[in-house]
Design a protein around this motif. Structure first.
Motif, PDB file in Angstrom:
ATOM      1  N   GLY A  58      -8.922   1.762   1.348  1.00 44.09           N
ATOM      2  CA  GLY A  58      -8.235   0.601   0.684  1.00 44.09           C
ATOM      3  C   GLY A  58      -8.332   0.803  -0.714  1.00 44.09           C
ATOM      4  O   GLY A  58      -9.217   1.241  -1.326  1.00 44.09           O
ATOM      5  N   VAL A  59      -7.335   0.451  -1.309  1.00 44.98           N
ATOM      6  CA  VAL A  59      -7.217   0.565  -2.886  1.00 44.98           C
ATOM      7  C   VAL A  59      -6.571  -0.786  -3.334  1.00 44.98           C
ATOM      8  O   VAL A  59      -5.601  -1.327  -2.979  1.00 44.98           O
ATOM      9  N   GLU A  60      -7.387  -1.587  -4.291  1.00 44.58           N
ATOM     10  CA  GLU A  60      -6.929  -2.884  -4.755  1.00 44.58           C
ATOM     11  C   GLU A  60      -5.503  -3.064  -5.144  1.00 44.58           C
ATOM     12  O   GLU A  60      -5.033  -3.937  -4.788  1.00 44.58           O
ATOM     13  N   SER A  61      -5.273  -1.984  -6.043  1.00 43.49           N
ATOM     14  CA  SER A  61      -3.946  -2.210  -6.394  1.00 43.49           C
ATOM     15  C   SER A  61      -2.819  -1.974  -5.349  1.00 43.49           C
ATOM     16  O   SER A  61      -1.557  -2.209  -5.714  1.00 43.49           O
ATOM     17  N   GLU A  62      -3.019  -1.565  -4.073  1.00 44.22           N
ATOM     18  CA  GLU A  62      -1.968  -1.352  -2.957  1.00 44.22           C
ATOM     19  C   GLU A  62      -2.227  -2.388  -2.038  1.00 44.22           C
ATOM     20  O   GLU A  62      -1.299  -2.443  -0.950  1.00 44.22           O
ATOM     21  N   MET A  63      -2.880  -3.548  -2.294  1.00 46.79           N
ATOM     22  CA  MET A  63      -3.102  -4.436  -1.133  1.00 46.79           C
ATOM     23  C   MET A  63      -1.832  -5.318  -0.942  1.00 46.79           C
ATOM     24  O   MET A  63      -1.403  -5.864   0.298  1.00 46.79           O
ATOM     25  N   GLU A  64      -0.745  -5.143  -1.760  1.00 45.79           N
ATOM     26  CA  GLU A  64       0.553  -5.858  -1.376  1.00 45.79           C
ATOM     27  C   GLU A  64       1.313  -4.851  -0.825  1.00 45.79           C
ATOM     28  O   GLU A  64       2.722  -5.489  -0.324  1.00 45.79           O
ATOM     29  N   LEU A  65       1.184  -3.692  -0.717  1.00 45.02           N
ATOM     30  CA  LEU A  65       1.978  -2.683   0.036  1.00 45.02           C
ATOM     31  C   LEU A  65       1.862  -2.661   1.446  1.00 45.02           C
ATOM     32  O   LEU A  65       0.945  -2.262   2.025  1.00 45.02           O
ATOM     33  N   ALA A  66       2.707  -3.275   2.361  1.00 47.33           N
ATOM     34  CA  ALA A  66       2.720  -3.277   3.892  1.00 47.33           C
ATOM     35  C   ALA A  66       2.389  -1.918   4.704  1.00 47.33           C
ATOM     36  O   ALA A  66       3.174  -0.994   4.082  1.00 47.33           O
ATOM     37  N   PHE A  67       1.284  -1.751   5.229  1.00 49.56           N
ATOM     38  CA  PHE A  67       1.080  -0.404   6.044  1.00 49.56           C
ATOM     39  C   PHE A  67       0.724   0.669   5.263  1.00 49.56           C
ATOM     40  O   PHE A  67       0.737   1.878   5.754  1.00 49.56           O
ATOM     41  N   ALA A  68       0.232   0.398   3.953  1.00 53.07           N
ATOM     42  CA  ALA A  68      -0.071   1.672   2.940  1.00 53.07           C
ATOM     43  C   ALA A  68      -1.170   2.308   3.699  1.00 53.07           C
ATOM     44  O   ALA A  68      -1.407   3.483   3.637  1.00 53.07           O
ATOM     45  N   GLY A  69      -2.251   1.568   3.993  1.00 51.75           N
ATOM     46  CA  GLY A  69      -3.752   2.087   4.277  1.00 51.75           C
ATOM     47  C   GLY A  69      -3.304   2.640   5.783  1.00 51.75           C
ATOM     48  O   GLY A  69      -3.886   3.787   6.212  1.00 51.75           O
ATOM     49  N   LEU A  70      -2.328   2.009   6.625  1.00 54.44           N
ATOM     50  CA  LEU A  70      -2.314   2.536   8.009  1.00 54.44           C
ATOM     51  C   LEU A  70      -1.579   3.841   7.969  1.00 54.44           C
ATOM     52  O   LEU A  70      -1.942   4.909   8.538  1.00 54.44           O
ATOM     53  N   HIS A  71      -0.614   3.992   7.085  1.00 53.25           N
ATOM     54  CA  HIS A  71       0.148   5.271   6.916  1.00 53.25           C
ATOM     55  C   HIS A  71      -0.887   6.343   6.327  1.00 53.25           C
ATOM     56  O   HIS A  71      -0.641   7.535   7.021  1.00 53.25           O
ATOM     57  N   GLN A  72      -1.781   6.234   5.291  1.00 58.61           N
ATOM     58  CA  GLN A  72      -2.575   7.041   4.803  1.00 58.61           C
ATOM     59  C   GLN A  72      -3.307   7.633   6.069  1.00 58.61           C
ATOM     60  O   GLN A  72      -3.620   8.893   6.244  1.00 58.61           O
ATOM     61  N   PRO A  76      -1.495  12.295   8.977  1.00 61.65           N
ATOM     62  CA  PRO A  76      -1.746  13.866   9.388  1.00 61.65           C
ATOM     63  C   PRO A  76      -1.255  13.903  10.655  1.00 61.65           C
ATOM     64  O   PRO A  76      -1.377  15.080  11.290  1.00 61.65           O
ATOM     65  N   LEU A  77      -1.033  12.965  11.527  1.00 63.67           N
ATOM     66  CA  LEU A  77      -0.669  12.885  13.031  1.00 63.67           C
ATOM     67  C   LEU A  77       0.598  12.516  13.162  1.00 63.67           C
ATOM     68  O   LEU A  77       1.303  12.750  14.028  1.00 63.67           O
ATOM     69  N   LEU A  78       1.442  12.452  12.127  1.00 56.25           N
ATOM     70  CA  LEU A  78       3.041  11.869  12.311  1.00 56.25           C
ATOM     71  C   LEU A  78       3.814  13.237  12.602  1.00 56.25           C
ATOM     72  O   LEU A  78       5.070  12.585  13.028  1.00 56.25           O
ATOM     73  N   ASP A  79       3.398  14.284  12.816  1.00 56.26           N
ATOM     74  CA  ASP A  79       4.380  15.217  13.239  1.00 56.26           C
ATOM     75  C   ASP A  79       4.561  15.164  14.794  1.00 56.26           C
ATOM     76  O   ASP A  79       5.413  15.476  15.495  1.00 56.26           O
ATOM     77  N   GLY A  80       3.552  14.368  15.357  1.00 60.15           N
ATOM     78  CA  GLY A  80       3.702  14.048  16.802  1.00 60.15           C
ATOM     79  C   GLY A  80       4.363  12.800  17.161  1.00 60.15           C
ATOM     80  O   GLY A  80       4.312  12.223  18.265  1.00 60.15           O
ATOM     81  N   ALA A  95       8.069   1.128  10.308  1.00 53.25           N
ATOM     82  CA  ALA A  95       6.772   0.297   9.533  1.00 53.25           C
ATOM     83  C   ALA A  95       6.433   1.051   8.157  1.00 53.25           C
ATOM     84  O   ALA A  95       6.245   0.726   7.372  1.00 53.25           O
ATOM     85  N   PHE A  96       6.362   2.502   8.580  1.00 52.83           N
ATOM     86  CA  PHE A  96       6.185   3.618   7.566  1.00 52.83           C
ATOM     87  C   PHE A  96       7.451   3.977   6.648  1.00 52.83           C
ATOM     88  O   PHE A  96       7.213   4.915   5.687  1.00 52.83           O
TER      89      PHE A  96
END
Length: 920
Positions: A58-72, A76-80, A95-96
């Protein structure tokens, strides 16, 4: 092993062992900044040989960006992604921001992540490490903790590292590992390992006392203190928290660095992705070369290789917070220019907003577009943050107010009530139109109602509706509906002050040229208050029919279906109530409206309970529990209270008492009424009639009423009518016939006005209990027939029980056995255990030998196992079962293996037979 962390390391190794054996493991590692959480995560990753590791932070400045941490984490698995079931792939892609689509259901996103992780753990265990989780955006935190709670039979380890905070709720219920300061001996060893000069014992002890065993502070201290300070002690004791002192020390280490290096560090601190290419593109715009990173790397503050990584998050915050405003703006401007507007428009807009030195409509408009995208992806918190910042950058006063109102509305939907109120407070100092001021009042009232469903919101809603009448009639009428809804949740009695005032105001409002369904609903609720129950039943029927029409817009259904269902319930119209409740549930699922979905699930529980389908009611409550997990909210108690009542669970007293205490404090009278009814049902089922009577009196007899007659009902007849029925049963058994007769008389009036089989059946049953002979026989038979036609299975079985008891007392043992046997079998099959046991005792009293039941192996199944078994027996596949219960297919398979073993079956066809066979 890390020094002084043997216990913590053993815990982490056990997680890896669990994953290698095919089981999941979850842990929240918590402690103050610098205490060693990241070092423990690194130890876990190093020890996870043969496992695949996914990392996110988690990054403090990204707390307002929805699903940023989940996407991070999932990137690596999104090819599937296309290998997932289509709804899950669509939800994750939307969502991403990879696909366009309607706002995805949070449950489907969570299930998609669960499936993604589960499928990739098939070949080798998967270790998911999330550092600085306290800075995850809200959407990511909700989804990841939801997934963590649903892991079971997957080879997946999920470890969160977060700072411990008193107000932290996200990790509630997860296994925790609290990390504390090192013990004295270990702290001394760490300190001495980095001190190259002799250290006076007194100085050492002072340093140990100030750092409280914090490893990062112990390791960094020699970098901060001069040789003289290490010999004679620091000049002064640092104030503030350890984290604050560490950040300040890191700030001081920045001062000797070249200006170009500090500017490069600032760009890296403002760019949370760790994207090396983006860093150098932005640096180039500020005239910085790659050699600017060398002094920072030499000082061990940052590492720039395949990714950008700070030595510690406190270094990042020290860099950013110590920079001058103009320098931060320049860094964000460079990052905005270097960010691809097509691939990442939202992060570009965010950087442009931070770069703005004053109002800028172009940037504000871009932020509003980002807000619309965030809302389309289900990111309410992100949408609200974009809108709030857009409002601050809007130069035009009218447009600024409109964006602030839109942001506050979004915050309300997101459940961020304090933020919404703070934003509305700014409007008090602005020049508003009358309509804007009225809309702000409506929002304040809606926040009061949403956060506390008691009496507080009623006067606010009434005042807002009156102000709106000449400005926006439709919004005014809808606000009157919300005000009357507040009277419903507060359980205001018919004719009670406040509720009547709202009803009169609503009826006096102008009639729109084209009345809407909601206006029809408003009239029904107002007439109920002003003219009473009998005058409103025709309107209740019309409202039910109107809200079951084929074409009902989604937004209208979300807003008004729950109230339309309440009107059907008040009319004792079980088919209409069931249909509306099911439709409301369908609409809330489609919209992904989490708060509304909780109410919808609780609403659907009650028709199921009265039909006798307690198993489905329990499954719906399991889903509501899962929803509370993903939404990070407390589960509403309505459905749990009803289920406990019909199960006859005397052990539910703690649940019911807690719900009543909480509701009383908030003024939410509806829950108080439900607890009185539930306690009465439980006591009647267990044959404790004096206690049941006391619980009925608690609600039905207002203070000062000493004539033994229930004189008031809440809005409508439900659940007051249900309590009246319990009162008749308890009062007749206690010999208080006048009290029973008064309650039966009220039920007869309600039934005459309603005209439904459910109401008429309950009225007939209540009247039958007042007679020792004669009409009782016919009244009981009428009640059984009517309740059967109405589909009220539990009440029909209870009526057979009462009839059988009456027949036994009349000496008609053979007839009594027939009714009692039917009652016993039906109640047992439904799981209405207390009344079933009461029927068994009555059967024994007639002289019938009631064979002791052998142990039912179905009782050995957990509620979840039983639910899965029934779905499997109905022909559902494992992925279909998983999608319904928010489990991976591997977990469903794991549960079914246990079910097969407990029931001693080997196939799904045998499973159906095992679940259907009667218990001897």
């Amino acid at each position: 092993m890390l020094r002084g962390r043997d216990t913590e390391c053993d815990v982490l190794l056990e997680l890896i062992r669990a994953a290698r054996s095919g089981q999941s493991a979850v842990l929240a590692v918590q402690g103050e900044a610098g205490i060693g959480k990241t070092a423990l995560l690194d130890y876990l990753v190093d020890a996870a040989t043969g496992c695949r590791v996914l990392r996110a932070a988690g990054v403090e400045s990204e707390m307002e960006l929805a699903f940023a941490g989940l996407h991070q984490l999932c990137n690596p698995l999104l090819d599937g992604l296309d290998g997932l079931p289509a709804p899950q792939a669509e939800a994750l892609g939307t969502a991403f921001g990879m696909r366009a689509g309607k706002p995805p259901d949070r449950f489907v996103i969570g299930l998609g992540v669960l499936t993604l992780l589960s499928e990739h753990a098939g070949d080798q265990p998967l270790i998911c490490v999330i550092d600085d989780a306290q800075w995850l955006d809200q959407a990511s935190a909700q989804i990841l903790t939801f997934v963590a709670r649903r892991l079971a039979a997957e080879s997946v380890v999920m470890v969160f590292a977060a700072r411990a905070r008193e107000d932290e709720q996200a990790w509630a219920g997860l296994p925790r590992l609290m990390v504390h300061g090192l013990k004295q001996a270990d702290a001394v060893a760490v300190l001495e390992s980095v001190v190259t000069t002799p250290l006076d014992v007194r100085v050492r002890d002072r340093i140990l006392a100030e750092t409280r065993g914090n490893p990062l502070a112990l390791l960094e201290l020699p970098r901060w203190l001069s040789s003289a300070e290490l010999t004679f002690g620091p000049d002064q004791t640092a104030a503030g928290t350890v984290a604050g002192r560490l950040e300040e020390r890191f700030r001081r280490r920045l001062e000797p660095l070249p200006a170009e290096t500090r500017r490069l560090l600032l760009i890296a601190a403002a760019e949370p992705l760790g994207d090396v290419g983006l860093l150098w593109r932005a640096a180039e715009r500020l005239g910085l070369g790659e050699d600017a990173a060398t002094p920072a790397e030499a000082a061990d503050l940052i590492d720039v290789w395949d990714t950008v990584r700070f030595r510690h998050p406190l270094v990042r915050s020290a860099v950013y917070r110590s920079a001058a405003l103009r320098d931060r703006q320049a860094a964000h401007r460079a990052l905005a220019e270097a960010t691809d507007p097509d691939r990442d428009p939202d992060r570009r807009a965010w950087h442009r907003a931070h770069a703005a030195s004053g109002p800028d409509e172009a940037v504000a408009a871009e932020l509003e577009r980002s807000a619309d995208r965030a809302l389309a992806h289900g990111g309410l918190a992100a949408g609200a943050a974009f809108l709030a910042r857009a409002a601050r950058l809007t130069p035009d006063g009218v447009s600024r107010v409109e964006r602030e109102l839109k942001a506050a509305q979004t915050m309300l939907h997101a459940g961020a009530f304090d933020d919404a109120l703070q934003l509305l407070g700014l409007l008090d100092h602005r020049s508003l139109t009358e309509l804007q001021r009225a809309r702000a009042e409506v929002l304040r009232a809606q926040i009061a109602f949403a956060s506390n469903r008691g009496d507080e919101a009623l006067p606010l809603l009434l005042a807002a509706a009156r102000r709106l009448e000449p400005l926006d009639l439709e919004l005014a009428l809808d606000t009157y509906v919300t005000a009357l809804e507040a009277t419903l949740f507060a359980a205001r009695r018919i004719g009670e002050a406040g509720a009547v005032e709202v009803a009169h105001a609503a009826l006096s409002a102008p009639v729109p040229l084209r009345p809407r369904r909601s206006d029809q609903l408003l009239q029904c609720m107002a007439v109920l208050q002003v003219d009473g129950y009998a005058a409103s039943t025709r309107l209740m029927r019309d409202v039910t029919e109107a809200y079951l029409e084929e074409h009902l817009p989604l937004e209208e259904g979300l807003r008004f279906l729950v109230l339309a269902g309440s009107m059907a319930c008040d009319r004792w119209d079980l088919p209409g109530w069931t249909a509306i409740a099911e439709r409301h549930l369908e609409y809330t699922r489609e919209a992904g409206a989490l708060n509304a979905l909780q109410f919808a699930l609780n609403s659907v529980v009650y028709p199921r309970l009265f039909r006798g389908d307690l198993a489905t009611a329990g499954a719906l409550l399991d889903e509501a529990n899962a929803l509370a997990e993903v939404a990070g909210t407390t589960l509403h108690p309505y459905g749990a209270i009803g289920l406990a009542a019909y199960r006859g669970d005397t052990g539910a007293e703690e649940l019911i008492t807690a719900a009543k205490t909480d509701a009383t404090a908030r003024g939410e009278g509806l829950v108080v009424v439900l607890t009185s009814w539930a306690n009465a049902v439980i006591r009647n089922g267990n044959g404790d009639y004096p206690a049941a009577l006391a619980h009925c009196r608690e609600f039905l007899f207002p203070p000062g009423n000493d004539d033994g007659r229930p004189v008031f009902l809440p809005v409508g007849s439900q659940p007051g009518g249900w309590t009246l029925a319990e009162l008749v049963e308890a009062a007749t058994r206690c010999g208080e016939h006048s009290t029973a007769a008064a309650a039966a008389g009220l039920l007869a009036e309600i039934a005459a006005a309603s005209g439904t089989d459910w109401a008429l059946g309950i009225a007939a049953r209540s009247a039958a209990q007042l007679h020792d002979a004669g009409p009782a026989d016919d009244l009981f038979r009428e009640a059984i027939d009517r309740l059967g036609q109405a589909g009220v299975g539990v009440e029909q079985a209870r009526t057979r029980l009462l009839y059988g008891e009456w027949l036994r007392r009349a000496g008609r043992r053979s007839d009594a056995r027939t009714q009692l046997r039917d009652a016993h079998d039906a109640l047992t099959a439904m799981g209405v255990d207390a009344f079933a046991e009461r029927a068994r005792r009555e059967l024994a009293a007639t002289g019938e030998t009631v064979r002791r039941r052998r142990a039912d192996t179905r009782k050995e199944l957990t509620a979840q196992e039983l639910h899965i078994a029934r779905l499997a027996a109905d022909g559902r596949t494992n992925p279909e079962i998983g999608a319904e219960l928010y489990l991976s297919r591997h977990t469903v398979e794991w549960h079914l293996r246990k079910v097969f073993a407990k029931l001693d079956v080997t196939s799904r066809r045998q499973l159906r037979s095992a679940l259907e066979r009667p218990v001897a």
